[in-house]
Design a protein around this motif. Structure first.
Motif, mmCIF file in Angstrom:
data_model
loop_
_atom_site.group_PDB
_atom_site.id
_atom_site.type_symbol
_atom_site.label_atom_id
_atom_site.label_comp_id
_atom_site.label_asym_id
_atom_site.label_seq_id
_atom_site.Cartn_x
_atom_site.Cartn_y
_atom_site.Cartn_z
ATOM 1 N N GLU A 115 0.850 -1.189 0.000
ATOM 2 C CA GLU A 115 0.000 0.000 0.000
ATOM 3 C C GLU A 115 0.885 1.238 0.000
ATOM 4 O O GLU A 115 2.068 1.188 0.347
ATOM 5 C CB GLU A 115 -0.928 0.014 1.226
ATOM 6 N N ASP A 116 0.257 2.371 -0.379
ATOM 7 C CA ASP A 116 0.984 3.642 -0.410
ATOM 8 C C ASP A 116 1.032 4.238 0.991
ATOM 9 O O ASP A 116 0.009 4.334 1.690
ATOM 10 C CB ASP A 116 0.289 4.617 -1.352
ATOM 11 N N PHE A 117 2.230 4.675 1.390
ATOM 12 C CA PHE A 117 2.441 5.323 2.676
ATOM 13 C C PHE A 117 3.217 6.615 2.472
ATOM 14 O O PHE A 117 3.980 6.760 1.500
ATOM 15 C CB PHE A 117 3.246 4.408 3.614
ATOM 16 N N LEU A 118 3.019 7.556 3.364
ATOM 17 C CA LEU A 118 3.884 8.726 3.478
ATOM 18 C C LEU A 118 4.781 8.500 4.684
ATOM 19 O O LEU A 118 4.290 8.339 5.808
ATOM 20 C CB LEU A 118 3.051 10.001 3.648
ATOM 21 N N VAL A 119 6.087 8.489 4.439
ATOM 22 C CA VAL A 119 7.049 8.162 5.497
ATOM 23 C C VAL A 119 7.938 9.364 5.755
ATOM 24 O O VAL A 119 8.517 9.942 4.820
ATOM 25 C CB VAL A 119 7.913 6.940 5.104
ATOM 26 N N TRP A 120 8.056 9.731 7.038
ATOM 27 C CA TRP A 120 8.882 10.893 7.417
ATOM 28 C C TRP A 120 10.355 10.503 7.422
ATOM 29 O O TRP A 120 10.745 9.468 7.971
ATOM 30 C CB TRP A 120 8.478 11.392 8.807
ATOM 31 N N ASN A 121 11.159 11.351 6.793
ATOM 32 C CA ASN A 121 12.601 11.154 6.742
ATOM 33 C C ASN A 121 13.263 12.289 7.496
ATOM 34 O O ASN A 121 13.192 13.445 7.058
ATOM 35 C CB ASN A 121 13.070 11.125 5.284
ATOM 36 N N PRO A 122 13.901 12.020 8.652
ATOM 37 C CA PRO A 122 14.519 13.100 9.445
ATOM 38 C C PRO A 122 15.623 13.843 8.698
ATOM 39 O O PRO A 122 15.956 14.974 9.052
ATOM 40 C CB PRO A 122 15.068 12.362 10.667
ATOM 41 N N ASN A 123 16.162 13.222 7.641
ATOM 42 C CA ASN A 123 17.198 13.908 6.866
ATOM 43 C C ASN A 123 16.605 15.022 5.991
ATOM 44 O O ASN A 123 17.329 15.948 5.604
ATOM 45 C CB ASN A 123 17.948 12.902 5.984
ATOM 46 N N ASN A 124 15.330 14.905 5.679
ATOM 47 C CA ASN A 124 14.677 15.926 4.859
ATOM 48 C C ASN A 124 14.180 17.106 5.691
ATOM 49 O O ASN A 124 14.111 18.238 5.186
ATOM 50 C CB ASN A 124 13.494 15.316 4.101
ATOM 51 N N CYS A 125 13.805 16.859 6.938
ATOM 52 C CA CYS A 125 13.293 17.925 7.811
ATOM 53 C C CYS A 125 13.498 17.483 9.264
ATOM 54 O O CYS A 125 12.886 16.504 9.703
ATOM 55 C CB CYS A 125 11.816 18.177 7.533
ATOM 56 N N ASN A 126 14.326 18.214 9.993
ATOM 57 C CA ASN A 126 14.592 17.823 11.381
ATOM 58 C C ASN A 126 13.471 18.292 12.315
ATOM 59 O O ASN A 126 12.551 18.973 11.898
ATOM 60 C CB ASN A 126 15.956 18.357 11.844
ATOM 61 N N ILE A 127 13.620 17.942 13.602
ATOM 62 C CA ILE A 127 12.597 18.262 14.596
ATOM 63 C C ILE A 127 12.412 19.774 14.752
ATOM 64 O O ILE A 127 11.276 20.262 14.885
ATOM 65 C CB ILE A 127 12.948 17.622 15.954
ATOM 66 N N GLU A 128 13.476 20.529 14.704
ATOM 67 C CA GLU A 128 13.362 21.989 14.858
ATOM 68 C C GLU A 128 12.515 22.604 13.745
ATOM 69 O O GLU A 128 11.660 23.462 13.988
ATOM 70 C CB GLU A 128 14.762 22.615 14.869
ATOM 71 N N ASN A 129 12.755 22.151 12.535
ATOM 72 C CA ASN A 129 11.955 22.661 11.416
ATOM 73 C C ASN A 129 10.504 22.179 11.492
ATOM 74 O O ASN A 129 9.576 22.897 11.080
ATOM 75 C CB ASN A 129 12.578 22.229 10.087
ATOM 76 N N LEU A 130 10.304 20.970 12.030
ATOM 77 C CA LEU A 130 8.937 20.479 12.213
ATOM 78 C C LEU A 130 8.165 21.370 13.184
ATOM 79 O O LEU A 130 6.986 21.659 12.975
ATOM 80 C CB LEU A 130 8.945 19.039 12.735
ATOM 81 N N ILE A 131 8.841 21.811 14.249
ATOM 82 C CA ILE A 131 8.185 22.688 15.229
ATOM 83 C C ILE A 131 7.789 24.015 14.576
ATOM 84 O O ILE A 131 6.695 24.538 14.804
ATOM 85 C CB ILE A 131 9.122 22.919 16.434
ATOM 86 N N ILE A 132 8.696 24.539 13.741
ATOM 87 C CA ILE A 132 8.400 25.806 13.047
ATOM 88 C C ILE A 132 7.199 25.642 12.120
ATOM 89 O O ILE A 132 6.293 26.484 12.080
ATOM 90 C CB ILE A 132 9.643 26.273 12.256
ATOM 91 N N LEU A 133 7.189 24.527 11.352
ATOM 92 C CA LEU A 133 6.068 24.290 10.431
ATOM 93 C C LEU A 133 4.756 24.057 11.182
ATOM 94 O O LEU A 133 3.695 24.487 10.738
ATOM 95 C CB LEU A 133 6.376 23.084 9.536
ATOM 96 N N ASP A 134 4.858 23.364 12.320
ATOM 97 C CA ASP A 134 3.662 23.107 13.129
ATOM 98 C C ASP A 134 3.050 24.423 13.620
ATOM 99 O O ASP A 134 1.829 24.610 13.561
ATOM 100 C CB ASP A 134 4.036 22.216 14.309
ATOM 101 N N GLU A 135 3.887 25.327 14.096
ATOM 102 C CA GLU A 135 3.391 26.636 14.550
ATOM 103 C C GLU A 135 2.832 27.453 13.394
ATOM 104 O O GLU A 135 1.801 28.126 13.526
ATOM 105 C CB GLU A 135 4.524 27.397 15.242
ATOM 106 N N ALA A 136 3.510 27.389 12.236
ATOM 107 C CA ALA A 136 3.035 28.130 11.061
ATOM 108 C C ALA A 136 1.689 27.592 10.586
ATOM 109 O O ALA A 136 0.798 28.357 10.204
ATOM 110 C CB ALA A 136 4.071 28.041 9.940
ATOM 111 N N LEU A 137 1.532 26.271 10.608
ATOM 112 C CA LEU A 137 0.282 25.654 10.171
ATOM 113 C C LEU A 137 -0.901 26.131 11.013
ATOM 114 O O LEU A 137 -1.969 26.449 10.494
ATOM 115 C CB LEU A 137 0.413 24.131 10.248
ATOM 116 N N LYS A 138 -0.678 26.184 12.332
ATOM 117 C CA LYS A 138 -1.779 26.525 13.242
ATOM 118 C C LYS A 138 -2.057 28.021 13.312
ATOM 119 O O LYS A 138 -3.132 28.426 13.753
ATOM 120 C CB LYS A 138 -1.473 25.977 14.634
#
Length: 414
Positions: free
Chosen positions: A241-264
């Protein structure tokens, strides 16, 4: 049966005549005796029939007449019924056609009369978008332009932030957008709070929640891609089946926090209502007093909201309400208007027309207490004429002109 009744009455008449003839005589009697006895005898008077006999006779005559004028029985054969139904349906169809033609003619006449641009106070509702340019366009044109701009930017360095704006600006339905943002936020929060738990790194694309809340929303997949997710084929219950898999090399935790705040915290790119400033002569103001249909157009989401408000109003009408509650309902009813056109008439006859976005009846003076109220609260909707006047009795020192020369340049030729 009718012949028998006639024969019966004829016999009755014959018997009556016979009885009136008097007593009988033998043929051997002399003629003179018969004549003398006949002449000396008074005629027998006919006795009047009783009331019961009269009623019975009238009833019999009425039945006889009814037999003569009896209508033919209805033909109950299936073919006859079908033919009658067909005739009635055809008549009904023609009546509907005539009614539709009448309505279409009336609508066409109204359309030809109303859609004459020369009678419109405003040609349409126009907007500006300071974030992009100083152009003045219709709302739909701005939406198209904003969408093209954002999809060009999503290919750049700030793909994640741009995707947040695409989600907010390029989709309709507030509830759908909020539901998508909430779901995407949970995906990111699970990784941020549990960075070492790999089960949170995967999103199954066949999942019902993903299919209903994320996939239909424009910009959602672009956001996940910018957050470091990659589409892959993985085994699930012995099936690929098709999955979306997170790769930490593409976006680290710090950038995830920034995107999470921007999204909300992201909001749609705003567009502002253009004032559409016009200066009109009295003759133009009298002629141009209609509003175009676009002035009152509402979105499907607003229609749904209006239906909900009406359902709530039915429930409210079934209970007692205070004065404050009634006033609140009245304000809610006024909010169906989104725009207002105001005309300010100056003593010299020139009229300034301005367009407003809504967030006093004629004849009410606008005093200082009105300055903090909105156009909606003052009920200057959907159109109103305000008369400008000086609060002074010194008429000699009153100015002859009221508008600046650069504003007067907006006067249109008649």
């Amino acid at each position: 049966m009718a012949d028998k009744i006639k024969s019966f009455f004829q016999k009755k008449k014959a018997n009556t005549k016979f009885m009136k003839a008097g007593k009988g005589y033998k043929l051997t009697d002399s003629t003179s005796t018969i004549c003398s006895s006949t002449e000396s005898r008074e005629p027998i008077r006919r006795t009047e029939p009783t009331e019961e006999a009269k009623i019975a006779g009238q009833a019999a005559l009425a039945r006889l007449e009814a037999k003569k004028t009896d209508k033919p029985r209805f033909n109950t054969s299936y073919a006859a019924i079908q033919a009658r139904v067909k005739r009635e349906l055809e008549l009904e169809r023609k009546a509907q056609q005539n009614l539709q033609q009448t309505e279409n003619t009336a609508l066409k006449e109204k359309k030809d009369r109303i859609e004459d641009p020369s009678i419109f106070a405003v040609t349409d509702v126009y907007f500006r978008c300071p974030y992009l340019s100083d152009e003045i366009l219709l709302r739909d044109e701005w939406k198209k332009k904003i969408k093209e701009f954002l999809y060009e930017q999503v290919k750049g360095e700030e793909a994640g932030l741009t995707a947040c704006l695409i989600i907010q600006s390029c989709n309709t339905g507030k509830e759908k957008i909020e539901s998508c943002v909430e779901t995407l936020g949970k995906y990111l929060d699970n990784i941020i709070n549990n960075p070492d738990v790999e089960k949170y790194w995967k999103i199954r694309m066949c999942n019902r929640i993903f299919q209903e809340k994320v996939l239909p929303i424009e910009g959602a997949l672009d956001f996940l891609k910018a957050a470091g997710f990659e589409q892959k084929k993985l085994l699930h219950n012995e099936n690929e089946e098709d999955f979306l898999v997170w790769n930490p090399n593409n976006c680290n935790i710090e950038n995830l926090i920034i995107l999470d705040e921007a999204l909300k915290s992201a909001e749609p790119i705003p567009i502002e209502l253009d004032r559409n400033l016009q200066v009109l002569m009295p003759s133009q103001a009298r002629m141009r007093n209609e509003l175009p249909s676009s002035f009152f157009t509402i979105t499907p989401e607003e229609i749904k909201r209006e239906q909900q408000l009406r359902s709530e109003a039915v429930e409210r009408n079934q209970m007692l309400r205070t004065k404050a509650m009634r006033e609140k309902d009245e304000q809610r009813a006024l909010r169906r208007y989104k725009f207002a056109v105001l005309r300010i008439k100056f003593p010299d006859g020139i009229i300034l027309q301005v367009f407003f976005s809504l967030v006093t009846p004629d004849g009410i003076k606008l005093i200082e207490e009105c300055y903090d109220k909105t156009l909606l609260e003052l009920r200057l909707i959907p159109t109103a004429i305000l008369e400008f006047s000086w609060n002074t009795t010194d008429k000699e020192n009153m100015p002859k002109g009221y508008l600046k020369e650069d504003v007067l340049s907006y006067i249109q030729a008649v």
